[in-house]
Write a protein that holds these residues in place. Structure first.
Motif, mmCIF file in Angstrom:
data_model
loop_
_atom_site.group_PDB
_atom_site.id
_atom_site.type_symbol
_atom_site.label_atom_id
_atom_site.label_comp_id
_atom_site.label_asym_id
_atom_site.label_seq_id
_atom_site.Cartn_x
_atom_site.Cartn_y
_atom_site.Cartn_z
ATOM 1 N N ASN A 1 -11.597 -9.786 -0.823
ATOM 2 C CA ASN A 1 -12.221 -8.844 0.116
ATOM 3 C C ASN A 1 -11.376 -8.660 1.367
ATOM 4 O O ASN A 1 -10.724 -9.589 1.823
ATOM 5 N N ILE B 1 -10.352 7.319 -0.553
ATOM 6 C CA ILE B 1 -11.685 7.332 0.064
ATOM 7 C C ILE B 1 -11.938 8.747 0.582
ATOM 8 O O ILE B 1 -11.164 9.258 1.400
ATOM 9 N N ILE C 1 -10.462 -1.397 -7.764
ATOM 10 C CA ILE C 1 -10.787 -1.385 -6.331
ATOM 11 C C ILE C 1 -12.179 -0.784 -6.143
ATOM 12 O O ILE C 1 -12.499 0.273 -6.696
ATOM 13 N N LYS C 2 -13.027 -1.475 -5.358
ATOM 14 C CA LYS C 2 -14.332 -0.925 -4.975
ATOM 15 C C LYS C 2 -14.386 -0.923 -3.448
ATOM 16 O O LYS C 2 -13.804 -1.800 -2.813
ATOM 17 N N TYR C 3 -15.086 0.060 -2.877
ATOM 18 C CA TYR C 3 -15.192 0.095 -1.412
ATOM 19 C C TYR C 3 -16.586 0.546 -1.020
ATOM 20 O O TYR C 3 -17.319 1.161 -1.801
ATOM 21 N N THR D 1 -6.920 4.003 -4.913
ATOM 22 C CA THR D 1 -8.240 4.600 -4.705
ATOM 23 C C THR D 1 -8.205 5.460 -3.441
ATOM 24 O O THR D 1 -7.662 5.049 -2.422
ATOM 25 N N THR E 1 -11.357 -5.769 5.139
ATOM 26 C CA THR E 1 -12.048 -4.695 5.867
ATOM 27 C C THR E 1 -11.018 -3.790 6.526
ATOM 28 O O THR E 1 -10.001 -4.272 7.038
ATOM 29 N N MET F 1 -5.928 3.598 -0.554
ATOM 30 C CA MET F 1 -5.551 2.197 -0.770
ATOM 31 C C MET F 1 -4.943 2.061 -2.140
ATOM 32 O O MET F 1 -5.339 2.768 -3.073
ATOM 33 N N SER G 1 -15.584 -1.708 3.860
ATOM 34 C CA SER G 1 -15.387 -2.980 3.156
ATOM 35 C C SER G 1 -14.738 -2.696 1.810
ATOM 36 O O SER G 1 -15.211 -1.836 1.062
ATOM 37 N N VAL G 2 -13.646 -3.407 1.521
ATOM 38 C CA VAL G 2 -12.889 -3.174 0.283
ATOM 39 C C VAL G 2 -12.886 -4.455 -0.552
ATOM 40 O O VAL G 2 -12.779 -5.560 -0.011
ATOM 41 N N GLN G 3 -12.991 -4.282 -1.872
ATOM 42 C CA GLN G 3 -12.959 -5.425 -2.796
ATOM 43 C C GLN G 3 -12.099 -5.059 -3.997
ATOM 44 O O GLN G 3 -12.200 -3.957 -4.526
ATOM 45 N N TYR G 4 -11.218 -5.992 -4.415
ATOM 46 C CA TYR G 4 -10.487 -5.786 -5.670
ATOM 47 C C TYR G 4 -10.525 -7.075 -6.476
ATOM 48 O O TYR G 4 -10.693 -8.167 -5.926
#
Length: 919
Positions: free
Chosen positions: A157, A51, A182-184, A49, A159, A172, A193-196
């Motif tokens: 999660n 940003i 992946i979500k941010y 991903t 950061t 990322m 803040s990053v989440q997968y």
């Protein structure tokens, strides 16, 4: 408990971003039980991903700080391993509120490990990794639990913090066994803040780059555990059927073996079956266009017209890309309700449809075939969370599969409890040493126990059983050869749970969870408030970590006793009735048949008052009625009874009231083998229920069944592999073979002289587990671990199982009319036999000429010695065994001339044989 590490001087400006990462571990162990674990998949998914550049990332004006992390851990032991390899002790403070603070001031830059122990054992997730940076080293840092660990189906999660950076941009990537979306979120304060979401267990590589360069510490490696995944699967659909010429009887059909070769050379077994027209059809899944060759053989020889040609055209080849799927059930779902989606395979050719669903609960799957050629599939989960739906057609994923579905709603409120213990490998057993196998069976009489040991060369001897303490027994024997021995332990002439056992003398050939065995009443039934017990044998699996979990309506109190000989007792007690699952994992992988479903009945009440009388003794026959009596002894309530056959089918028993205090229970067994008769009073088992009873004289003996062949060693994808299951002298029973692997395999089972031949074709590389059961009991060595190498010939998805079941017929080994005499399976090397003595070179008439043979290092076999002279055979020959495969040979000759002396160890000549001797 609180943990922080402090940076070096000089003092630094105060942080303006939240920099906490939480590792929460409560003071009791949590566990989930998976219906079937699958090994980590080798396929690597890569997701990256980008940003976009914005003010939030580049506008901050503070220096990055070394971060502070909060731990919630109940322990008084902690240590830090520094990058140099040195071990440092952090400061531990008791906060007097159930938590402990662990503080550490790092002295080195680089990757550190924090080891946290509770009661001397590492807590789950330990060691925790963290990276220590110098203040001046760079602009971008990352922190958070998602960089080190996580659980499948739960978001991970972390950061990223950056100081005013150039327009290089931040990227990322997450690589691992499953695709992880992946979500941010830009927090507008210089942090992101990053989440997968990982959907399969394994190691994931998390890369964070700034301006095309890895930030310090990147790539990070996160261990994602597979706990919590339960799996369900159904297969539906059609195969292509081709009619075969010629007239074949049903008896012939059983002895035929068919395989089909595609134009590319891929050869796999196919099935023969009787068509509605009465002809024989060949059933297979077409994978390629063109001319296929079908070989049909009887006992290894082609039948008339075989091989013959079958042409497959384009519209017949199963094409997963042409399958259409629709419905909200593939996007979102609700617990305790049917979530529906539809599948249209009308334009996709021939092929089977396979649906598997993995998630926090085993979702019940139902399939409805609609008249318009489409299928409606529904699934009903009982726990909320993320579910993975694998949809395959003709062994390939349909478009979009695997689907990740978020299921919302109320859970079923099941409680889980787990303990974990390290098991040391048992020292190697030598020839001549005392071997011991221990087991616990409370409430039995030792008079009805018997044990025997079969050596690798097929010699069976009785073994001694000793009662160590009340209910605890050990089997003792002294081995005479190296290799895998079979230990059979019987109670009232029936194998105890876990028997027959594998016992290796000498170094272990293999290790792993598939070699762990478990058995005992606590894996079958229990009563609320009473201790349920079972045995676990890990000796054959080597050293490792054994995890025991109990999941059900109430929390379990689990106790563990190690007997230090590769076996252990486990007991547990629960406070609520209902269905429980007992999970046993060795090195994070379920052992065979785990998890075990156990029904815990309510408090015994009056059930303990009932007693059984006139229970049938000895061998009873199938297809005939039998009865026994049950005395109530004043108990108030209802009696019910059922009989469970070896195949698993239930049948009700007929209960008749004879008088106020006596019942008659009539049952009608329909199969040969060991049956279980469940007798319950007010829903609770009466004492000694379920009662085991042997039906039929030739009861199947799993200890006498052996599997051999190249198909149990290394195999290649796309190549058919065979192995033979020898059922000679094992009686008649139900043979069940299943292959659990990365994809479905084409498999068939045909009758051969010594038993049954199983042929299969693996389509994906990786570990395959072959389970062979005889009358529902594992044979020795089952499940067999087989490694497949080669190209990928199908899409990867969840673990899949292929099964074939055969009702066997009586088999007798060659060379005997129902005597059952057959040669042992020898493992020997004739080249290691040494012979010496004058009698090998020269002989004298009328005198005793002699020589010696030493085969101590040559394994076990039969010695053949013979001598032939100018006028016929040698007159007199004496062979005497002196022990340990040493032989002294004497012979007498009457004629002059040249003699030929042959010495064979089994089928092979020893070095120097045949010898030429002058007389």
């Amino acid at each position: 408990m609180h943990f922080s590490w402090l940076s070096e001087k000089p003092p630094t400006p105060e942080a303006t971003w939240a920099d906490h990462s939480y590792y929460f571990r409560s003071n009791y162990y949590k566990v989930t039980v998976s219906e079937r674990d699958h090994p980590e998949r080798t396929h690597v998914y890569f997701h990256e991903t980008n940003i976009p550049e914005n003010q939030g990332l580049n506008g901050s004006d503070f220096m990055p700080l070394n971060f502070k992390s909060s731990f919630s851990i109940v322990t008084h032991q902690a240590e830090v391993r520094m990058p140099s390899g040195k071990v440092d002790k952090p400061i531990i403070q008791d906060n007097r509120d159930g938590t402990v603070s662990v503080k550490y001031e790092p002295r080195e830059e680089g990757s550190h490990e924090l080891v946290v122990k509770y009661n001397g054992e590492p807590v789950q997730g330990s060691p925790f990794k963290f990276h220590v940076d110098s203040i001046t080293s760079g602009y971008v840092t990352a922190y958070g639990p998602g960089l080190t660990h996580g659980v499948t189906g739960e978001p991970a999660n972390f950061t990223i913090s950056t100081k005013g950076a150039s327009a290089g941009g931040l990227t990322m990537a997450v690589e691992g066994p499953s695709k992880a979306d992946i979500k941010y979120h830009d927090n507008k304060d210089g942090t992101v803040s990053v989440q997968y979401l990982p959907t399969a267990p394994g190691e994931y590589q998390v890369s964070v780059r700034f301006g095309d360069k890895h930030i310090k510490g990147s790539p990070y490696f996160a261990k994602i555990t597979g706990e919590g995944r339960k799996r369900n699967q159904i297969s539906v659909g059609s195969c292509s059927e081709v009619t075969m010429p010629g007239d074949i009887t049903d008896d012939d059909l059983r002895a035929l073996n068919a395989s089909i070769q595609a134009p590319s050379g891929l050869e796999e077994p196919c099935f023969l079956k009787r068509m509605p027209t009465g002809n024989i059809g060949i059933s297979f899944t077409p994978r390629e266009i063109g001319e296929h060759m079908v070989s049909v053989k009887r006992l290894g020889k082609h039948i008339n017209n075989s091989p013959f040609k079958v042409t497959v055209c384009e519209r017949e080849v199963g094409d997963a890309k042409k399958v259409k799927v629709s419905g909200s059930g593939l996007k979102e779902g609700q617990t305790h309700s049917d979530n529906i989606f539809s599948v249209d395979t009308r334009n996709a050719g021939f092929g089977g449809l396979s649906v598997s669903i993995e998630g926090p609960s085993k979702a019940e799957i139902q399939c409805t075939d609609k008249d318009d050629g489409t299928l409606n599939i529904s699934y009903k989960p009982t726990e909320p969370g993320y579910y993975i739906v694998n949809l395959k057609f003709a062994d390939h994923h349909v478009e979009g599969s695997p689907f990740t579905v978020k299921v919302a709603g109320e859970g079923s409120n099941r409680k889980r409890e787990k303990i974990q213990r390290e098991r040391d490998a048992v020292p190697i057993t030598e020839i001549g040493s005392q071997c011991k196998l221990t087991f616990k069976m409370p409430g039995i009489t030792s008079f009805d126990l018997a044990a025997c040991v079969t050596s690798p060369s097929n010699v069976t001897e009785d073994a001694e059983i000793q009662e160590i303490e009340d209910g605890l027994y050990s089997v003792h024997f002294v081995p005479k050869e190296l290799g895998v021995h079979t230990v059979s332990v019987r109670y009232s002439e029936m194998h105890i749970p876990g028997s027959p056992f594998q016992f290796t003398v000498g170094p272990l050939r293999d290790s792993g969870s598939h070699l762990v065995k478990a058995g005992g009443s606590g894996l079958e039934r229990g009563v609320v408030g009473e201790t349920a017990e079972f045995n676990v044998w890990t000796r054959e699996a080597g050293g490792g970590s054994l995890a025991i979990s109990v999941e059900g309506p109430s929390k379990a109190d689990i106790e563990f006793k190690d007997r230090k000989d590769g076996s252990c007792d486990v007991s547990y007690k629960v406070t609520e009735p209902g269905e429980y699952r007992v999970g046993l994992k060795f090195n994070d992988r379920h052992i065979p048949d785990s998890p075990f479903k156990v029904y815990i009945s309510p408090d015994a009440g009056d059930a303990h008052k009932l007693e059984v009388q006139q229970f049938p003794q000895g061998n009873i026959q199938a297809d005939a009625p039998y009865q026994f009596m049950v005395r109530k002894n004043g108990a108030k309530g209802e009696l019910d009874a059922k009989i469970v056959a070896p195949s698993g089918t239930d049948d009700d028993c007929f209960i008749q009231v004879i008088d106020g205090d006596m019942y008659s229970v009539r049952f009608y067994p329909r199969e040969n083998g060991i049956h279980a008769i469940h007798v319950k009073f007010n829903g609770v088992h009466i004492p000694d229920s379920p009662f085991r009873i042997k039906v039929g004289k030739d009861v199947a003996d799993p200890a006498a069944v052996h599997a051999t062949g190249s198909g149990l060693d290394e195999v290649k994808t796309g190549h058919k592999a065979d192995f033979i299951i020898n059922t000679c002298n094992a009686g008649v029973g139900t043979l069940a073979v299943s292959i659990d692997g990365p994809s479905k395999v084409a498999m068939d089972c045909t009758e051969v002289e010594e038993g049954y031949k199983v042929r299969y074709t693996p389509l994906l590389p990786g570990e395959h587990y072959i389970t062979v059961k005889y009358n529902n009991m594992h044979i020795v060595g089952s499940p067999f671990k087989v490694h497949a190498t080669g190209d990928k010939l199908a899409d990867e998805g969840a673990q899949e199982t292929s099964t074939v079941i055969v009702e066997t017929v009586q088999k007798v080994a060659k060379g005997g009319k129902n005597t059952g005499v057959h040669l042992p399976t020898f493992k020997s090397d004739a080249s290691k036999v040494v012979s010496k003595g004058m009698g090998l070179k020269k002989a004298y008439i009328g005198k005793q000429n002699q020589f010696s043979i030493c085969a101590t290092d040559a394994g076990n076999n039969i010695l053949y010695v013979g001598m032939y002279g100018p006028k016929g055979p040698c007159e007199e020959f004496h062979v005497k065994h002196a022990g340990h495969n040493n032989y002294n040979v004497q012979y007498l000759v009457r004629d002059r001339g040249q003699y030929v002396l042959l010495i064979k160890w089994g089928e092979d000549h020893i070095p120097g044989s045949p010898f030429q001797i002058d007389v």
